[in-house]
Design an enzyme around this catalytic site. Structure first.
Site, PDB file in Angstrom:
ATOM      1  CB  SER A  68      -0.874  -0.022   1.262  1.00  0.00           C
ATOM      2  OG  SER A  68      -1.230   1.275   1.655  1.00  0.00           O
ATOM      3  N   GLY A  69       0.486   2.201  -0.869  1.00  0.00           N
ATOM      4  CA  GLY A  69       1.177   3.486  -0.876  1.00  0.00           C
ATOM      5  C   GLY A  69       0.954   4.236   0.420  1.00  0.00           C
ATOM      6  CG  LEU A  70      -2.562   5.129   3.856  1.00  0.00           C
ATOM      7  CD1 LEU A  70      -2.481   6.636   3.997  1.00  0.00           C
ATOM      8  CD2 LEU A  70      -3.978   4.643   4.152  1.00  0.00           C
ATOM      9  CG  ASP A  80      -1.104   7.829   0.178  1.00  0.00           C
ATOM     10  OD1 ASP A  80      -0.182   7.578  -0.623  1.00  0.00           O
ATOM     11  OD2 ASP A  80      -2.252   7.353   0.075  1.00  0.00           O
ATOM     12  CG  ASP A 107      -0.975   2.272  -4.006  1.00  0.00           C
ATOM     13  OD1 ASP A 107      -1.065   2.827  -5.115  1.00  0.00           O
ATOM     14  OD2 ASP A 107      -1.457   2.735  -2.961  1.00  0.00           O
ATOM     15  CG  ASP A 109       1.010   6.472  -5.063  1.00  0.00           C
ATOM     16  OD1 ASP A 109       0.090   5.798  -4.550  1.00  0.00           O
ATOM     17  OD2 ASP A 109       1.924   6.973  -4.404  1.00  0.00           O
ATOM     18  CD  GLU A 136      -3.864   6.684  -7.077  1.00  0.00           C
ATOM     19  OE1 GLU A 136      -3.713   5.616  -6.469  1.00  0.00           O
ATOM     20  OE2 GLU A 136      -4.060   7.771  -6.495  1.00  0.00           O
ATOM     21  CE  LYS A 142      -2.131   9.204  -3.799  1.00  0.00           C
ATOM     22  NZ  LYS A 142      -2.233   7.787  -3.425  1.00  0.00           N
ATOM     23  CG  ASN A 144      -5.555   8.198   0.913  1.00  0.00           C
ATOM     24  OD1 ASN A 144      -6.752   8.176   1.175  1.00  0.00           O
ATOM     25  ND2 ASN A 144      -4.802   7.119   0.875  1.00  0.00           N
ATOM     26  CB  SER A 145      -8.943   7.811  -2.853  1.00  0.00           C
ATOM     27  OG  SER A 145      -8.082   7.406  -3.876  1.00  0.00           O
ATOM     28  NE  ARG A 180      -6.922   4.037  -6.437  1.00  0.00           N
ATOM     29  CZ  ARG A 180      -6.342   4.106  -5.254  1.00  0.00           C
ATOM     30  NH1 ARG A 180      -5.418   3.219  -4.913  1.00  0.00           N
ATOM     31  NH2 ARG A 180      -6.651   5.066  -4.398  1.00  0.00           N
ATOM     32  CG  HIS A 211     -10.699   3.470  -4.650  1.00  0.00           C
ATOM     33  ND1 HIS A 211     -11.024   2.539  -3.705  1.00  0.00           N
ATOM     34  CD2 HIS A 211      -9.821   4.315  -4.030  1.00  0.00           C
ATOM     35  CE1 HIS A 211     -10.408   2.796  -2.574  1.00  0.00           C
ATOM     36  NE2 HIS A 211      -9.667   3.871  -2.739  1.00  0.00           N
TER      37      HIS A 211
HETATM   38  C1  SPV Z   1      -3.460   2.532  -0.511  1.00  0.00           C
HETATM   39  O1  SPV Z   1      -3.531   1.561   0.236  1.00  0.00           O
HETATM   40  O2  SPV Z   1      -2.511   3.303  -0.506  1.00  0.00           O
HETATM   41  C2  SPV Z   1      -4.539   2.796  -1.465  1.00  0.00           C
HETATM   42  C3  SPV Z   1      -5.857   2.338  -1.145  1.00  0.00           C
HETATM   43  O3  SPV Z   1      -4.300   3.426  -2.453  1.00  0.00           O
HETATM   44  S1  SPV Z   1      -6.720   3.649  -0.504  1.00  0.00           S
HETATM   45  O4  SPV Z   1      -5.988   4.209   0.578  1.00  0.00           O
HETATM   46  O5  SPV Z   1      -7.989   3.066  -0.151  1.00  0.00           O
HETATM   47  O6  SPV Z   1      -6.880   4.656  -1.563  1.00  0.00           O
HETATM   48 MG    MG Z   2      -2.541   4.378  -2.426  1.00  0.00          MG
END
Ligand code: SPV
Ligand code: MG
Length: 556
Positions: A68-70, A80, A107, A109, A136, A142, A144-145, A180, A211
């Site tokens: 995971s990027g986060l 993130d 991930d 990004d 994505e 970027k 975080n979503s 994504r 997502h």
């Molecule tokens: C991550 O885990 O970094 C993601 C998923 O991209 S989310 O945080 O749900 O966007």
């Molecule tokens: Mg991410």
């Protein structure tokens, strides 16, 4: 002219070639991830953010990882939003891929820029056996979503260029590129999400991650209904966590990503334990609630290193423990059919507690010298040696029965003692070829024969670690010369082991071995060689009486 039959590998001599024999396809990190994402059953990828968490995910039984990027950013203390560079992320991925054979979906990004950055990243991932990447349709850097609303998205055609560049750069056919779609998260609606997914699929994406940040799975399930089975669909139910998992299989979704839960679990656990230790100024309450140091060693594969050292390092050996457990003990009915070391302490024989402590201290080879009731003496992972003459001999003779094993680093311990694990660390760190663990707070009670006189009294100060030497150990010391009580635990280096072996031989020649105890053995050695004493203050006990047994039940 008739054609000759193809060679039969089982009867033809001569070299076998891949052309002659159909070899089973090799499973790679790439093919394993592809198999998961394309399988007809619902697959699960579990979040990991470094080598250790990757290993933990593997042990839990998952078949694939989400890098995971986060969480990779957060465990570095970063946000993130591409604060961690792509090469810093790559370094983490390398640790993860080294820690576990599980395939990893990264991930990626936005791909860290334009098509060119995606090309570079994909090539580097393939070099490091990372099974696939998810990119994505957002802009670099970027966010975080789940931060803010209406994040701007990439132009569809430009993003399709990133997908094509990624696919053209993969060096393994099975590498998986997941595109994504962020249209639902950015509030652009279902039609835009569908239009983008179709374009990304046409550009070569192997799978689509749709997502959503809604609290229910309604929109991803609606999307799946419209998408049909054009290519695998991936979802991330972080926000709609309460949706029953069966809903995803029913909707024809391929893969679920549990995206951040290991890091969140670690935060909760670390926060709780830090507060507790801060407030208590002590570790006593937390020790049993956290993973042992031994568990860390196991997770990072210390056993493999030990095996390699035995193979490649001349003279390397792991310590052995010799547990003297031949005597019956005086615990009445309890020791009628079994020796004292097998008496129950909180549902487990005393010996099992002792063996557990030794194993937690990294000691793998444990030999128990049995005598009385030897059929009853058993524990996982021990070897045994028997003192056939246990009834008429003492503990030095029992040790003599195992003298062929007293080579290299050795721990000697009575079979009826319990002590805290840190004793092994402390005697391991003390300088000296023979180190005795002595309780400086016990001067008269316990086994009177194990009283110890030293060249310096026990100061009782935590920071006092100047060397102390044994002068004499026996039951007949003048009270004012007693510095403490030997707890029945000693550590020997290879040189110390040789001193002990030689002394056993000398005592045998002098006709003393049959009746002698270990205090006499160590006292004799101490006349010519330094025998070091490491002081402790409580936190151990031996089991000689019913009172001791009651104390052991509280201790274990
Ligand atoms: C991550 O885990 O970094 C993601 C998923 O991209 S989310 O945080 O749900 O966007
Ligand atoms: Mg991410």
């Amino acid at each position: 002219m008739t054609q000759s039959a193809p060679p039969r590998p089982d009867i033809d001599s001569g070299p076998l070639t891949a052309a002659a024999v159909r070899l089973p396809a090799k499973v790679t990190a790439f093919s394993a991830l592809r198999k998961e994402i394309f399988s007809p059953h619902l697959s699960f990828l579990m979040e990991a953010h470094n080598g250790l968490s990757a290993k933990i995910v593997e042990e839990a039984g998952f078949r694939g990882l989400w890098a995971s990027g986060l969480t990779i950013s957060a465990q570095l203390g970063l946000r993130d939003c591409n604060e961690a560079s792509w090469s810093q992320v790559l370094a983490q991925l390398e640790f993860m891929a080294d820690a576990t054979p599980l395939p990893i979906l990264v991930d990626g990004d936005t791909g860290y820029g334009n098509f060119n950055n995606v090309r570079l990243f994909v090539r580097k991932l393939c070099e490091r056996r990372i099974g696939g990447v998810c990119i994505e349709d957002k802009l670099f850097p970027k966010a975080n979503s789940f931060v803010g609303e209406h994040q701007p998205l990439a132009n569809t055609e430009e993003f399709c260029g990133r997908i094509k560049a990624g696919k053209d750069s993969q060096t393994d056919d099975d590498f998986v590129l997941v595109a994504r779609v962020e249209a639902l998260v950015s509030g652009l609606g279902m039609d835009e999400a569908m239009r983008r997914a179709e374009a990304y699929h046409a550009a070569g994406a192997d799978a689509i991650l749709i997502h959503s940040k809604q609290a229910t799975a309604a929109e991803v399930i609606a999307f799946a209904g419209r998408w049909g089975q054009r290519c695998p669909l991936v979802v991330v139910p972080t926000m709609y966590y309460a949706t029953p998992t069966a809903a995803y299989s029913q909707a024809g979704i391929s893969t679920v990503i549990w995206a951040n839960h290991n890091l969140r679990a670690a935060i909760t656990a670390m926060r709780e334990i830090s507060r507790k230790i801060h407030d208590d100024h002590s570790l006593v309450e937390v020790e049993d609630r956290i993973a042992s140091v031994q568990d860390i060693f196991r997770l990072v594969g210390n056993a493999e290193l030990e095996a390699a050292e035995r193979r490649y390092l001349p003279g390397a050996s792991t310590p052995r423990a010799i547990v003297l457990a031949a005597s019956r003990g005086e615990l009445g009915e309890l020791t009628r059919e079994r020796p004292k070391c097998m008496v129950d302490v909180r549902g487990r024989p005393l010996l099992h507690h002792l063996v557990g402590t030794l194993q937690s201290g990294g000691i793998r080879r444990i030999t128990v010298v049995r005598g009385y009731g030897r059929e009853a003496v058993a524990a996982d992972g021990i070897e045994t040696v028997d003192n056939e003459r246990f009834a008429e001999t003492g503990e030095a003779f029992s040790l003599g029965c195992a003298r062929h094993l007293i080579t290299g680093a050795t721990v000697l311990v009575y079979g009826d003692v319990l002590f805290r694990g840190y004793f092994l660390d402390a005697i391991g760190r003390s300088a000296g070829d023979i180190v005795l663990a002595v309780d400086g707070s016990r001067k008269a009670n316990g086994r009177p024969r194990d009283l110890v006189a030293t060249d310096r009294p026990y100061a009782g100060e935590y920071l006092d670690d100047s060397p102390v030497r044994l002068v004499e150990m026996s039951s007949t010391l003048a009270p004012d010369s007693v510095a403490g009580e030997w707890i029945g635990l000693a550590r020997l280096t290879a040189a110390g082991a040789e001193l002990v072996r030689n002394e056993i031989g000398r005592m045998e020649e002098e006709g003393l071995l049959e009746r002698a105890d270990l205090p006499l053995l160590f006292t004799r050695i101490a006349r010519d060689h330094p025998v070091a004493v490491q002081f402790f203050d409580g936190h151990w006990l031996d089991v000689d009486t019913m009172g001791d047994l009651a104390a052991a039940r509280n201790f274990a």
